[in-house]
Design a protein around this motif. Structure first.
Motif, PDB file in Angstrom:
ATOM      1  N   PRO A  35       0.806  -1.221   0.000  1.00 45.04           N
ATOM      2  CA  PRO A  35       0.000   0.000   0.000  1.00 45.04           C
ATOM      3  C   PRO A  35       0.839   1.271   0.000  1.00 45.04           C
ATOM      4  O   PRO A  35       0.444   2.282  -0.576  1.00 45.04           O
ATOM      5  CB  PRO A  35      -0.821  -0.114   1.284  1.00 45.04           C
ATOM      6  N   GLU A  36       2.011   1.217   0.658  1.00 48.59           N
ATOM      7  CA  GLU A  36       2.808   2.445   0.752  1.00 48.59           C
ATOM      8  C   GLU A  36       3.709   2.656  -0.461  1.00 48.59           C
ATOM      9  O   GLU A  36       4.395   3.674  -0.551  1.00 48.59           O
ATOM     10  CB  GLU A  36       3.627   2.455   2.050  1.00 48.59           C
ATOM     11  N   ASP A  37       3.719   1.712  -1.377  1.00 54.20           N
ATOM     12  CA  ASP A  37       4.486   1.925  -2.613  1.00 54.20           C
ATOM     13  C   ASP A  37       3.800   3.006  -3.434  1.00 54.20           C
ATOM     14  O   ASP A  37       2.595   2.962  -3.636  1.00 54.20           O
ATOM     15  CB  ASP A  37       4.527   0.638  -3.444  1.00 54.20           C
ATOM     16  N   PRO A  38       4.564   3.963  -3.936  1.00 54.14           N
ATOM     17  CA  PRO A  38       3.941   5.016  -4.748  1.00 54.14           C
ATOM     18  C   PRO A  38       3.249   4.418  -5.964  1.00 54.14           C
ATOM     19  O   PRO A  38       3.756   3.481  -6.575  1.00 54.14           O
ATOM     20  CB  PRO A  38       5.132   5.884  -5.168  1.00 54.14           C
ATOM     21  N   PRO A  39       2.085   4.944  -6.301  1.00 57.81           N
ATOM     22  CA  PRO A  39       1.331   4.391  -7.423  1.00 57.81           C
ATOM     23  C   PRO A  39       2.012   4.683  -8.756  1.00 57.81           C
ATOM     24  O   PRO A  39       2.810   5.612  -8.867  1.00 57.81           O
ATOM     25  CB  PRO A  39      -0.020   5.103  -7.336  1.00 57.81           C
ATOM     26  N   ILE A  40       1.670   3.883  -9.749  1.00 51.40           N
ATOM     27  CA  ILE A  40       2.308   4.032 -11.051  1.00 51.40           C
ATOM     28  C   ILE A  40       1.824   5.307 -11.740  1.00 51.40           C
ATOM     29  O   ILE A  40       0.743   5.800 -11.489  1.00 51.40           O
ATOM     30  CB  ILE A  40       2.052   2.801 -11.942  1.00 51.40           C
ATOM     31  N   ARG A  41       2.685   5.794 -12.637  1.00 49.42           N
ATOM     32  CA  ARG A  41       2.425   7.076 -13.301  1.00 49.42           C
ATOM     33  C   ARG A  41       1.861   6.917 -14.712  1.00 49.42           C
ATOM     34  O   ARG A  41       1.895   7.858 -15.484  1.00 49.42           O
ATOM     35  CB  ARG A  41       3.757   7.840 -13.389  1.00 49.42           C
ATOM     36  N   ASN A  42       1.403   5.729 -15.020  1.00 50.73           N
ATOM     37  CA  ASN A  42       0.887   5.495 -16.370  1.00 50.73           C
ATOM     38  C   ASN A  42      -0.652   5.465 -16.353  1.00 50.73           C
ATOM     39  O   ASN A  42      -1.248   4.473 -15.937  1.00 50.73           O
ATOM     40  CB  ASN A  42       1.437   4.166 -16.895  1.00 50.73           C
ATOM     41  N   PRO A  43      -1.288   6.545 -16.799  1.00 49.79           N
ATOM     42  CA  PRO A  43      -2.754   6.595 -16.712  1.00 49.79           C
ATOM     43  C   PRO A  43      -3.450   5.505 -17.519  1.00 49.79           C
ATOM     44  O   PRO A  43      -4.574   5.111 -17.187  1.00 49.79           O
ATOM     45  CB  PRO A  43      -3.106   7.984 -17.259  1.00 49.79           C
ATOM     46  N   ASP A  44      -2.794   4.995 -18.551  1.00 52.01           N
ATOM     47  CA  ASP A  44      -3.417   3.955 -19.381  1.00 52.01           C
ATOM     48  C   ASP A  44      -3.694   2.684 -18.590  1.00 52.01           C
ATOM     49  O   ASP A  44      -4.532   1.866 -18.968  1.00 52.01           O
ATOM     50  CB  ASP A  44      -2.518   3.610 -20.576  1.00 52.01           C
ATOM     51  N   GLN A  45      -2.965   2.479 -17.506  1.00 49.11           N
ATOM     52  CA  GLN A  45      -3.132   1.244 -16.732  1.00 49.11           C
ATOM     53  C   GLN A  45      -4.250   1.333 -15.699  1.00 49.11           C
ATOM     54  O   GLN A  45      -4.602   0.343 -15.077  1.00 49.11           O
ATOM     55  CB  GLN A  45      -1.819   0.875 -16.046  1.00 49.11           C
ATOM     56  N   TYR A  46      -4.786   2.522 -15.512  1.00 47.96           N
ATOM     57  CA  TYR A  46      -5.826   2.694 -14.504  1.00 47.96           C
ATOM     58  C   TYR A  46      -7.208   2.458 -15.087  1.00 47.96           C
ATOM     59  O   TYR A  46      -7.486   2.847 -16.225  1.00 47.96           O
ATOM     60  CB  TYR A  46      -5.784   4.116 -13.933  1.00 47.96           C
ATOM     61  N   SER A  47      -8.076   1.852 -14.291  1.00 49.04           N
ATOM     62  CA  SER A  47      -9.481   1.815 -14.662  1.00 49.04           C
ATOM     63  C   SER A  47     -10.232   2.797 -13.764  1.00 49.04           C
ATOM     64  O   SER A  47      -9.740   3.207 -12.713  1.00 49.04           O
ATOM     65  CB  SER A  47     -10.039   0.402 -14.532  1.00 49.04           C
ATOM     66  N   LEU A  48     -11.435   3.154 -14.203  1.00 49.61           N
ATOM     67  CA  LEU A  48     -12.232   4.126 -13.468  1.00 49.61           C
ATOM     68  C   LEU A  48     -13.392   3.405 -12.786  1.00 49.61           C
ATOM     69  O   LEU A  48     -14.022   2.545 -13.379  1.00 49.61           O
ATOM     70  CB  LEU A  48     -12.798   5.185 -14.422  1.00 49.61           C
ATOM     71  N   THR A  49     -13.673   3.775 -11.548  1.00 44.59           N
ATOM     72  CA  THR A  49     -14.865   3.231 -10.896  1.00 44.59           C
ATOM     73  C   THR A  49     -16.107   3.873 -11.525  1.00 44.59           C
ATOM     74  O   THR A  49     -16.035   4.924 -12.148  1.00 44.59           O
ATOM     75  CB  THR A  49     -14.865   3.553  -9.393  1.00 44.59           C
ATOM     76  N   ASP A  50     -17.259   3.226 -11.342  1.00 42.21           N
ATOM     77  CA  ASP A  50     -18.517   3.813 -11.831  1.00 42.21           C
ATOM     78  C   ASP A  50     -18.734   5.187 -11.219  1.00 42.21           C
ATOM     79  O   ASP A  50     -19.249   6.102 -11.859  1.00 42.21           O
ATOM     80  CB  ASP A  50     -19.699   2.901 -11.471  1.00 42.21           C
ATOM     81  N   HIS A  51     -18.346   5.306  -9.962  1.00 46.53           N
ATOM     82  CA  HIS A  51     -18.444   6.588  -9.260  1.00 46.53           C
ATOM     83  C   HIS A  51     -17.712   7.692 -10.028  1.00 46.53           C
ATOM     84  O   HIS A  51     -18.235   8.783 -10.215  1.00 46.53           O
ATOM     85  CB  HIS A  51     -17.827   6.370  -7.870  1.00 46.53           C
ATOM     86  N   VAL A  52     -16.526   7.385 -10.502  1.00 44.70           N
ATOM     87  CA  VAL A  52     -15.747   8.382 -11.250  1.00 44.70           C
ATOM     88  C   VAL A  52     -16.379   8.629 -12.616  1.00 44.70           C
ATOM     89  O   VAL A  52     -16.477   9.777 -13.069  1.00 44.70           O
ATOM     90  CB  VAL A  52     -14.285   7.934 -11.399  1.00 44.70           C
ATOM     91  N   ARG A  53     -16.839   7.564 -13.266  1.00 48.00           N
ATOM     92  CA  ARG A  53     -17.465   7.739 -14.581  1.00 48.00           C
ATOM     93  C   ARG A  53     -18.651   8.685 -14.514  1.00 48.00           C
ATOM     94  O   ARG A  53     -18.867   9.505 -15.397  1.00 48.00           O
ATOM     95  CB  ARG A  53     -17.929   6.386 -15.130  1.00 48.00           C
ATOM     96  N   LYS A  54     -19.429   8.577 -13.449  1.00 48.24           N
ATOM     97  CA  LYS A  54     -20.577   9.486 -13.293  1.00 48.24           C
ATOM     98  C   LYS A  54     -20.088  10.918 -13.161  1.00 48.24           C
ATOM     99  O   LYS A  54     -20.676  11.846 -13.702  1.00 48.24           O
ATOM    100  CB  LYS A  54     -21.383   9.105 -12.045  1.00 48.24           C
ATOM    101  N   ARG A  55     -19.007  11.086 -12.426  1.00 47.72           N
ATOM    102  CA  ARG A  55     -18.505  12.442 -12.206  1.00 47.72           C
ATOM    103  C   ARG A  55     -18.056  13.107 -13.494  1.00 47.72           C
ATOM    104  O   ARG A  55     -18.097  14.325 -13.625  1.00 47.72           O
ATOM    105  CB  ARG A  55     -17.345  12.427 -11.207  1.00 47.72           C
ATOM    106  N   LEU A  56     -17.599  12.295 -14.439  1.00 46.32           N
ATOM    107  CA  LEU A  56     -17.096  12.858 -15.693  1.00 46.32           C
ATOM    108  C   LEU A  56     -18.189  13.556 -16.484  1.00 46.32           C
ATOM    109  O   LEU A  56     -17.904  14.430 -17.294  1.00 46.32           O
ATOM    110  CB  LEU A  56     -16.483  11.740 -16.556  1.00 46.32           C
ATOM    111  N   VAL A  57     -19.425  13.132 -16.300  1.00 44.10           N
ATOM    112  CA  VAL A  57     -20.504  13.695 -17.117  1.00 44.10           C
ATOM    113  C   VAL A  57     -21.397  14.653 -16.341  1.00 44.10           C
ATOM    114  O   VAL A  57     -22.331  15.210 -16.893  1.00 44.10           O
ATOM    115  CB  VAL A  57     -21.374  12.570 -17.748  1.00 44.10           C
ATOM    116  N   GLN A  58     -21.105  14.848 -15.052  1.00 40.85           N
ATOM    117  CA  GLN A  58     -21.962  15.720 -14.263  1.00 40.85           C
ATOM    118  C   GLN A  58     -21.475  17.158 -14.295  1.00 40.85           C
ATOM    119  O   GLN A  58     -20.311  17.426 -14.009  1.00 40.85           O
ATOM    120  CB  GLN A  58     -22.019  15.239 -12.810  1.00 40.85           C
ATOM    121  N   GLY A  59     -22.382  18.051 -14.646  1.00 39.85           N
ATOM    122  CA  GLY A  59     -22.042  19.469 -14.692  1.00 39.85           C
ATOM    123  C   GLY A  59     -21.592  19.980 -13.341  1.00 39.85           C
ATOM    124  O   GLY A  59     -22.096  19.562 -12.311  1.00 39.85           O
ATOM    125  N   GLY A  60     -20.611  20.870 -13.387  1.00 39.05           N
ATOM    126  CA  GLY A  60     -20.170  21.508 -12.161  1.00 39.05           C
ATOM    127  C   GLY A  60     -19.167  20.721 -11.348  1.00 39.05           C
ATOM    128  O   GLY A  60     -18.852  21.091 -10.230  1.00 39.05           O
TER     129      GLY A  60
END
Ligand SMILES: [Zn+2]
Length: 202
Positions: A35-60
């Protein structure tokens, strides 16, 4: 190889040669990380939670895929003992914070992301943000930080005529009025807790 490029401190090294895997993949990478290892810097390897996907389309919310990718690639990295790793990147006075997890799941995940005003002067001077954008971001921060408190004194000075989205409600403020108003159900709210408890009856 690039995924081990965490920065100057070199934590996690030395990597045992015996564990070398010929196939590069997120699963084995995540599985041997702590857990304490710094996360990787390659955005292509990340997936998005549904929570985040909703945020992408919500105004404001001002959370975009590009913004998240840029934050992972070049944002400042912070460790928080309760919430884990966050990337933070300031653009035109507004900070995008991206919370990630890459050790408890099979592959790295963007858990959540939000914006906050980092430098009000820079934000106001920037073409990117109009007055309502900045007011919305500030109001959201207050609501989140004090979710269980009534905060009329923080709502009253905010002027947000363009609806923003919280818990299914589309909210505006009226200058000098100490509650949020939903343009769909006409509900009045003084805290995030109240928004959580009442579903929008549009
Ligand atoms: Zn509503």
């Amino acid at each position: 190889m690039a995924s081990r490029d965490h920065g100057p401190d070199g934590r996690g090294a030395p990597g045992p040669e015996t564990q070398h895997r010929p196939v590069e993949g997120a699963v084995p990478e995540a599985a041997r990380r702590r857990p304490e290892d710094p996360p990787i810097r390659n955005p292509d390897q990340y997936s998005l939670t549904d929570h985040v996907r909703k945020r992408l389309v919500q105004g404001g919310r001002y959370v975009t895929v590009e913004g998240v990718d840029d934050a992972i690639r070049e944002g400042q990295l912070r460790w928080n003992t309760s919430d884990g790793w966050r990337f933070a990147r300031v653009v035109d006075g507004v900070r995008l914070v991206v919370a990630v997890c890459d050790t408890e799941t099979a592959s790295p995940v963007v858990v959540t992301a939000w914006t906050e005003v980092a430098d009000i002067g820079a934000a106001e001077a920037a073409e990117r943000w109009d007055r309502t954008d900045i007011e919305t971001i500030r109001l959201r921060s207050t609501l989140s930080e004090r979710a269980d408190e009534h905060v009329p004194e923080h709502i009253r000075p905010r002027d947000v005529p363009r609806p923003f989205y919280v818990r299914g409600h589309r909210l505006v403020t009226d200058p000098g009025v100490g509650h949020l108003r939903c343009v769909d159900c006409s509900g009045r709210f003084r805290s995030k807790g109240e928004l959580d408890r009442r579903r929008c009856s549009r």
